[in-house]
Every structure is written in structure tokens, then in C-alpha cells.
Design a protein around this motif. Structure first.
Motif, mmCIF file in Angstrom:
data_model
loop_
_atom_site.group_PDB
_atom_site.id
_atom_site.type_symbol
_atom_site.label_atom_id
_atom_site.label_comp_id
_atom_site.label_asym_id
_atom_site.label_seq_id
_atom_site.Cartn_x
_atom_site.Cartn_y
_atom_site.Cartn_z
ATOM 1 N N ASN A 48 -88.755 28.402 0.687
ATOM 2 C CA ASN A 48 -89.138 28.244 2.091
ATOM 3 C C ASN A 48 -90.547 28.735 2.408
ATOM 4 O O ASN A 48 -90.882 29.012 3.548
ATOM 5 C CB ASN A 48 -88.078 28.803 3.045
ATOM 6 C CG ASN A 48 -88.267 30.265 3.330
ATOM 7 O OD1 ASN A 48 -88.902 30.964 2.563
ATOM 8 N ND2 ASN A 48 -87.717 30.705 4.439
ATOM 9 N N LEU B 255 -92.363 31.385 1.710
ATOM 10 C CA LEU B 255 -92.828 32.761 1.902
ATOM 11 C C LEU B 255 -93.767 33.157 0.762
ATOM 12 O O LEU B 255 -94.586 34.049 0.914
ATOM 13 C CB LEU B 255 -91.653 33.741 1.977
ATOM 14 C CG LEU B 255 -90.840 33.741 3.278
ATOM 15 C CD1 LEU B 255 -89.659 34.688 3.174
ATOM 16 C CD2 LEU B 255 -91.698 34.103 4.477
ATOM 17 N N ARG C 113 -93.985 25.265 8.922
ATOM 18 C CA ARG C 113 -93.059 25.555 10.023
ATOM 19 C C ARG C 113 -92.001 24.466 10.142
ATOM 20 O O ARG C 113 -90.842 24.749 10.401
ATOM 21 C CB ARG C 113 -93.834 25.720 11.335
ATOM 22 C CG ARG C 113 -94.657 26.997 11.366
ATOM 23 C CD ARG C 113 -94.903 27.459 12.774
ATOM 24 N NE ARG C 113 -95.754 26.560 13.526
ATOM 25 C CZ ARG C 113 -97.074 26.540 13.459
ATOM 26 N NH1 ARG C 113 -97.691 27.392 12.673
ATOM 27 N NH2 ARG C 113 -97.781 25.716 14.168
ATOM 28 N N ARG D 250 -89.462 25.086 7.563
ATOM 29 C CA ARG D 250 -88.602 26.237 7.843
ATOM 30 C C ARG D 250 -87.574 25.937 8.912
ATOM 31 O O ARG D 250 -86.576 26.639 9.026
ATOM 32 C CB ARG D 250 -89.462 27.432 8.248
ATOM 33 C CG ARG D 250 -90.141 28.027 7.034
ATOM 34 C CD ARG D 250 -91.249 28.927 7.437
ATOM 35 N NE ARG D 250 -91.812 29.570 6.262
ATOM 36 C CZ ARG D 250 -92.973 30.185 6.259
ATOM 37 N NH1 ARG D 250 -93.695 30.224 7.348
ATOM 38 N NH2 ARG D 250 -93.426 30.743 5.161
ATOM 39 N N LEU D 251 -87.824 24.890 9.704
ATOM 40 C CA LEU D 251 -86.800 24.470 10.648
ATOM 41 C C LEU D 251 -85.621 23.874 9.896
ATOM 42 O O LEU D 251 -84.495 23.903 10.360
ATOM 43 C CB LEU D 251 -87.364 23.434 11.617
ATOM 44 C CG LEU D 251 -88.355 23.979 12.637
ATOM 45 C CD1 LEU D 251 -88.824 22.880 13.562
ATOM 46 C CD2 LEU D 251 -87.719 25.095 13.439
ATOM 47 N N MET E 158 -83.288 31.169 6.172
ATOM 48 C CA MET E 158 -83.182 32.193 5.135
ATOM 49 C C MET E 158 -82.507 33.448 5.691
ATOM 50 O O MET E 158 -82.791 33.874 6.800
ATOM 51 C CB MET E 158 -84.572 32.540 4.599
ATOM 52 C CG MET E 158 -84.541 33.569 3.494
ATOM 53 S SD MET E 158 -85.742 33.180 2.207
ATOM 54 C CE MET E 158 -85.467 34.526 1.065
ATOM 55 N N LEU F 233 -84.095 33.617 20.535
ATOM 56 C CA LEU F 233 -85.563 33.662 20.535
ATOM 57 C C LEU F 233 -86.231 32.451 19.892
ATOM 58 O O LEU F 233 -87.038 31.768 20.524
ATOM 59 C CB LEU F 233 -86.050 34.951 19.863
ATOM 60 C CG LEU F 233 -87.579 35.099 19.838
ATOM 61 C CD1 LEU F 233 -88.123 35.233 21.241
ATOM 62 C CD2 LEU F 233 -88.010 36.280 18.988
ATOM 63 N N SER F 234 -85.888 32.172 18.634
ATOM 64 C CA SER F 234 -86.634 31.114 17.960
ATOM 65 C C SER F 234 -86.306 29.735 18.533
ATOM 66 O O SER F 234 -87.151 28.848 18.526
ATOM 67 C CB SER F 234 -86.373 31.147 16.452
ATOM 68 O OG SER F 234 -84.996 31.057 16.216
ATOM 69 N N VAL G 174 -88.707 29.720 21.522
ATOM 70 C CA VAL G 174 -90.126 29.792 21.191
ATOM 71 C C VAL G 174 -90.561 28.613 20.325
ATOM 72 O O VAL G 174 -91.604 28.011 20.540
ATOM 73 C CB VAL G 174 -90.417 31.124 20.464
ATOM 74 C CG1 VAL G 174 -91.803 31.115 19.862
ATOM 75 C CG2 VAL G 174 -90.247 32.287 21.423
ATOM 76 N N VAL G 175 -89.732 28.273 19.345
ATOM 77 C CA VAL G 175 -90.135 27.248 18.388
ATOM 78 C C VAL G 175 -89.701 25.861 18.845
ATOM 79 O O VAL G 175 -90.484 24.918 18.830
ATOM 80 C CB VAL G 175 -89.551 27.552 16.989
ATOM 81 C CG1 VAL G 175 -89.949 26.480 16.001
ATOM 82 C CG2 VAL G 175 -90.008 28.918 16.510
ATOM 83 N N LYS H 69 -88.542 25.144 21.908
ATOM 84 C CA LYS H 69 -88.722 25.007 23.363
ATOM 85 C C LYS H 69 -87.407 24.631 24.056
ATOM 86 O O LYS H 69 -87.401 23.918 25.059
ATOM 87 C CB LYS H 69 -89.798 23.958 23.709
ATOM 88 C CG LYS H 69 -91.066 24.062 22.891
ATOM 89 C CD LYS H 69 -91.873 25.296 23.233
ATOM 90 C CE LYS H 69 -93.136 25.381 22.375
ATOM 91 N NZ LYS H 69 -93.607 26.743 22.169
ATOM 92 N N ARG I 150 -78.229 33.570 13.786
ATOM 93 C CA ARG I 150 -79.614 33.309 14.186
ATOM 94 C C ARG I 150 -80.199 32.152 13.379
ATOM 95 O O ARG I 150 -80.885 31.284 13.909
ATOM 96 C CB ARG I 150 -80.432 34.591 13.973
ATOM 97 C CG ARG I 150 -81.868 34.503 14.367
ATOM 98 C CD ARG I 150 -82.547 35.845 14.271
ATOM 99 N NE ARG I 150 -82.734 36.276 12.891
ATOM 100 C CZ ARG I 150 -83.423 37.364 12.536
ATOM 101 N NH1 ARG I 150 -83.959 38.136 13.465
ATOM 102 N NH2 ARG I 150 -83.551 37.688 11.277
ATOM 103 N N ALA I 151 -79.905 32.145 12.077
ATOM 104 C CA ALA I 151 -80.403 31.052 11.240
ATOM 105 C C ALA I 151 -79.700 29.740 11.595
ATOM 106 O O ALA I 151 -80.334 28.685 11.665
ATOM 107 C CB ALA I 151 -80.202 31.388 9.765
ATOM 108 N N MET J 269 -80.838 27.366 14.503
ATOM 109 C CA MET J 269 -81.947 26.425 14.313
ATOM 110 C C MET J 269 -81.469 25.126 13.672
ATOM 111 O O MET J 269 -82.256 24.261 13.351
ATOM 112 C CB MET J 269 -83.042 27.062 13.450
ATOM 113 C CG MET J 269 -83.659 28.300 14.057
ATOM 114 S SD MET J 269 -84.312 28.017 15.708
ATOM 115 C CE MET J 269 -85.937 27.349 15.299
#
Ligand SMILES: Nc1ncnc2c1ncn2[C@@H]1O[C@H](COP(=O)(O)OP(=O)(O)OP(=O)(O)O)[C@@H](O)[C@H]1O
Ligand SMILES: [Mg+2]
Lengths: 219, 244
Positions: free
Chosen positions: B50, B52, B75, B78-79, B83, B102-103, B106-107, B109, B151-152, B155
Motif C-alpha cells: 500500500n 508506505l 491515495r 489506499r482507498l 491496512m 474521519l477519513s 476528509v477523504v 467528502k 475504521r478501515a 472506506m
């Protein structure tokens, strides 16, 4: 010769204290804004920006504030730009404050665990999104006590501007002394006023530090 | 066509070549366990997938798209590929619910209400529906790791990379996290996990990759790899981990 009562002396000193306070606030806010730029330069992934930020910090931390004041005041005059004392004082203090705040904040940002960068990156966030939502909020908690603590240095730093003729508390002390011939009384009062400005700030810094340490879970 | 195609990937840190030409093709819905000794390059491989870490040569493609190093392409990738980390890496200043929201906001929208709704669903899915307002340090390690999974998942990734996600947990908390992963596997999520949980690898994974000194030393379905290790290195590794 006119008689000066303690009340007269104190009244004159307090009038000048206004300017110490104004200059402190302007330097602190202006220094904070420029300090943000210094911070971003210092932690940038562009080598030349990091170098620039580092050069800036070393220049302003590595020379006495008094020299910076002289250079701002007399140096600009050499180029035919006549700067009033208040402008030279404000400019030098802003740049000086920025170097220190930028450096304090850099430490706070770098204290945020590397895993926070990796987790937010793996969620697809870009650099400024990571900064805004993940890194800076965490760095801020750590940064508040030393930042408030540094404001004490800014207040004391303003005393030096008396030398280039800016009328603030210290300068007023000299003027009043020349009129009253009571240096011990006058400078004693000056010191007392500085103490009244600075002590609450350093207390606040200590209390904040303790609070943020103890209550780091209770947001 | 494979979902994740890893072709002749090499990666060095200075003069230390950590990945020496890795080839693995992962199909949609596969659950891959990566096992191997400490330092064999397992984490580095996941981190390369991914982005990193950047690879020195070879190629990695996800859904046919080449992994590029350009920030925006990364990016996008990573969507698609989430990970999960050994140390959870929850955002400590945000509640569990906010961590999951959050993501999205933010990511992607996603509007706040919708993000909150999705966050609730995802926390429900990992069995933490009632922990929406808890901060990470009010949760156990197992709960924190499940929030990280939620959280992962929020997305909507097509694959999840898990790097020793139970290694930092107390033994009694391992099962609750593995149960969540097992459920994901059953739902058809593509998973690539570095793990020391041999029993889990045997029960849940479709293929096991044994890495040794920066290479894929053996690869195959768990029955083969665990019951018929062909190389002395794998035999020794399995002997060690059974004894442990
Ligand atoms: N950022 C880095 N810089 C330099 N060397 C690194 C870096 N990351 C990993 N390495 C080296 O790469 C090698 C492989 O590390 P890696 O973390 O991939 O191993 P691993 O198989 O995940 O091991 P473990 O089971 O201990 O997690 C090790 O020798 C390690 O020291
Ligand atoms: Mg590892």
C-alpha cells in the motif's frame, strides 16, 4: 522642582505598560503566524525548505535579540528606509519569537507517533489533511504549556526595545528616574509590574502542563 | 485476473536487500497468510503493497492498475487497500466513532450524518456498537484493534492488509479480533495477513506464504504447507513455532 508622589510614578509607569502589553501581544501573535511557516519548513519533505527553516532558526537563536533590534533599526536606515522605533521593535520581536515558537512546535509535531502518520496515510489522507486532522491536534496538546511558557520570554524581551527608543515600561522607568532621582523606587516598581505580567503566564503554563498530563484521557 | 499482482519486487534499505524478487498473485476473495522468521521481510512486503514503502524494482498492481509513487495515485490506491497495524494506531484525540468517521469525511467528502451512520454500522459489525463515544484509551487492546478494523472497513476497501494484528494483544483478547477477521473472510473480503497464529492460518486461509531471507520460500494451500513442508527451512520454522 516638582514633587512626585509614588502614585504619580506608578501612573506614568502604568501608562507605558500598555505599550509593553501591546508589543508583547503583537510579537506573540505575529511570531506565532510566522512560526507556523517556520514549522512547516522545518518538517517539510523538501530538503531545501528544511535547510531554509533550519538556517532561519539558527540565525535568530544564535544571535542576541539586542543585535537583531539594532539591525532592524539601524540596518534598514542604512538602505535609506527610515523605520520608526515601534516598527523595528515589532519586526525584530516577531522574527525572533517565530524562530523559538517554530522550534518548540517542531519538537511537538515530531513527538507524535510515526504510526499516526502511517495510519492516516493508509486511510488515503493527503499531507495537509493528515496535519490538520491527525497530527496538529495531538501536537497542540503537548505544545500549549511550552508555548504559554515562552510568552514570558516575549514579555521580558520587549524590555530591550527601550534601547532603540521605543517607549514601553523599561524606557518609561528611565525617563521617570531622570525626573525623580529615585532609581531604586522606580525600577523596583518597574520590576514589580513585569512580575505581575509574567507570573500569571508562567503559572498558567505550569498548571496547563499538569492538567494536560493528568487528564490526557478526558478530552 | 488477479486482484493484487506482485511481480519480481525488490526492496533494499541501504545495502540491506530485504525483498529479493517477490512474485505473488492474489485473487479476489483469497485469504493469504504470510509467515516467516523475524526480519524475513514480511512487514516490508505489506508496506510496499500500500505504498508506505517504495519499491526499487518490479511491479505491484491492484485491480490491474500499477502502483505508482505519485501522491494522488497513491491515495487512490489506499482507498482500495486498507491496512491494519500491530499497534492499532487509533487517533487518540478522537472517539471510536470519530476515528471511523474521519477519513470518510476528509477523504471521501461524505456528509457528516452519513459518515456517522456508516461508522455506527461498522462498529456494530465488529461488535462495538455501544462504544461509539469511547476514546481509544478507554478501550481494551482487542476493542481498539476492532475499532481499527471498522475504521478501515468504512472506506470500503477491496482488500485489507493485516500486519501481526494480534501480536500486541493479551492472549485472552486475541480470539475476539480473529473472530472479526474470520467473519470478513467468510464474507469474501480479500485479506493478506502476516501472522503468527498458525491455527488460524490453517483454518481460515486459502494459501500460506512462507518467506525466508527476502524470498517466497514456499507457497501453497495450508494443508500442503503445514503438513508437507518441502524445505528444511520451513520444517525448522514450523518445528519452532509448534514448540513455542
Ligand atoms: N525503515 C527501515 N529502515 C532500515 N531497515 C529496515 C526498515 N524497515 C525494515 N528494515 C529491515 O528490513 C528487514 C526486514 O524487516 P521486516 O520488518 O520486513 O521484517 P518482518 O519479517 O516483518 O519481521 P518481524 O517478524 O520481526 O516483524 C529487517 O532486517 C529490518 O531491519
Ligand atoms: Mg513485521
Amino acid at each position: 522642582m516638582a514633587q512626585f508622589t509614588v502614585f504619580d510614578i506608578l501612573r506614568n509607569l502604568l501608562l507605558a505598560t500598555q505599550w509593553t502589553v501591546v508589543l508583547s501581544i503583537v510579537s506573540f501573535i505575529g511570531g506565532g503566524l510566522v512560526g507556523m511557516l517556520v514549522l512547516f519548513a522545518r518538517i517539510s519533505n523538501r530538503g531545501w525548505l528544511r535547510l531554509l527553516g533550519r538556517g532561519y532558526v539558527e540565525l535568530f537563536q544564535g544571535t542576541p535579540l539586542l543585535m537583531q533590534l539594532f539591525l532592524a533599526f539601524f540596518g534598514l536606515a542604512l538602505f535609506g528606509i527610515s523605520v520608526p522605533a515601534w516598527l523595528a521593535a515589532g519586526l525584530a520581536l516577531i522574527l525572533w519569537t517565530a524562530a523559538f515558537l517554530g522550534e518548540i512546535w517542531r519538537g511537538c509535531v515530531q513527538a507524535v507517533a510515526k504510526g499516526q502518520w502511517e495510519a492516516s496515510a493508509s486511510l488515503g489522507m493527503g499531507y495537509f489533511q493528515q496535519m490538520q486532522h491527525v497530527i496538529l491536534p495531538q501536537a497542540l496538546r503537548v505544545a500549549i504549556p511550552p508555548t504559554v511558557g515562552f510568552s514570558v520570554q516575549v514579555v521580558k524581551g520587549t524590555a530591550l526595545t527601550s534601547i532603540i527608543g521605543f517607549i514601553e515600561l523599561t524606557r518609561a522607568g528611565t525617563v521617570v528616574t531622570n525626573a525623580t532621582y529615585q532609581p531604586f523606587l522606580v525600577y523596583g516598581l518597574v520590576a514589580l509590574i513585569y512580575f505581575c505580567l509574567c507570573w500569571p503566564l508562567s503559572r498558567a503554563s505550569q498548571i496547563l502542563e499538569r492538567k494536560l498530563n493528568v487528564a490526557h484521557s478526558h478530552h | 485476473m488477479s486482484l493484487i499482482a506482485i511481480t519480481d519486487v525488490r526492496k533494499s534499505f541501504g545495502s540491506n536487500e530485504v525483498l529479493k524478487g517477490i512474485d505473488i498473485d492474489i485473487a479476489r476473495g483469497e485469504v493469504i497468510a504470510i509467515i516467516g522468521k523475524s526480519g524475513s521481510g514480511k512487514s516490508t512486503l505489506l508496506r510496499c503493497i500500500n505504498g508506505l514503502e517504495t519499491i526499487d524494482s518490479g511491479s505491484i498492481s491492484v485491480e490491474g492498475a500499477q502502483l505508482l509513487t505519485e501522491a494522488r495515485a497513491l491515495r487512490e490506491l489506499r482507498l482500495k487497500v486498507g491496512m491494519i497495524f500491530q499497534q492499532f494506531n487509533l487517533f487518540p484525540h478522537l472517539t471510536a466513532g470519530r476515528n471511523v468517521m474521519l477519513s470518510q469525511m476528509v477523504v471521501k467528502k461524505t456528509p457528516k450524518d452519513e459518515a456517522a451512520e456508516i461508522a455506527r454500522n461498522m462498529l456494530q459489525r465488529v461488535g462495538l456498537g455501544e462504544k461509539f463515544d469511547a476514546y481509544p484509551d478507554q478501550l481494551s487492546g482487542g476493542q481498539q484493534q476492532r475499532v481499527a478494523i471498522a475504521r478501515a472497513l468504512a472506506m470500503q476497501p477491496i482488500a485489507l492488509l493485516c500486519d501481526e494484528i494480534t501480536s500486541a494483544l493479551d492472549p485472552e483478547l486475541v480470539a475476539e479480533v480473529l473472530a472479526v477477521v474470520k467473519e470478513l473472510a467468510a464474507e469474501g473480503m480479500t485479506l493478506v495477513m502476516v501472522t503468527h497464529e498458525m491455527r488460524f492460518a490453517r483454518d481460515v486461509c486459502s494459501r500460506v506464504v512462507f518467506m525466508h531471507q527476502g524470498r517466497v520460500h514456499e507457497i501453497g494451500p495450508p494443508e500442503d504447507v503445514f503438513t508437507n513442508p518441502r524445505t528444511p527451512e520451513l520444517q525448522q520454522f514450523l518445528g519452532m513455532s509448534q514448540a513455542a
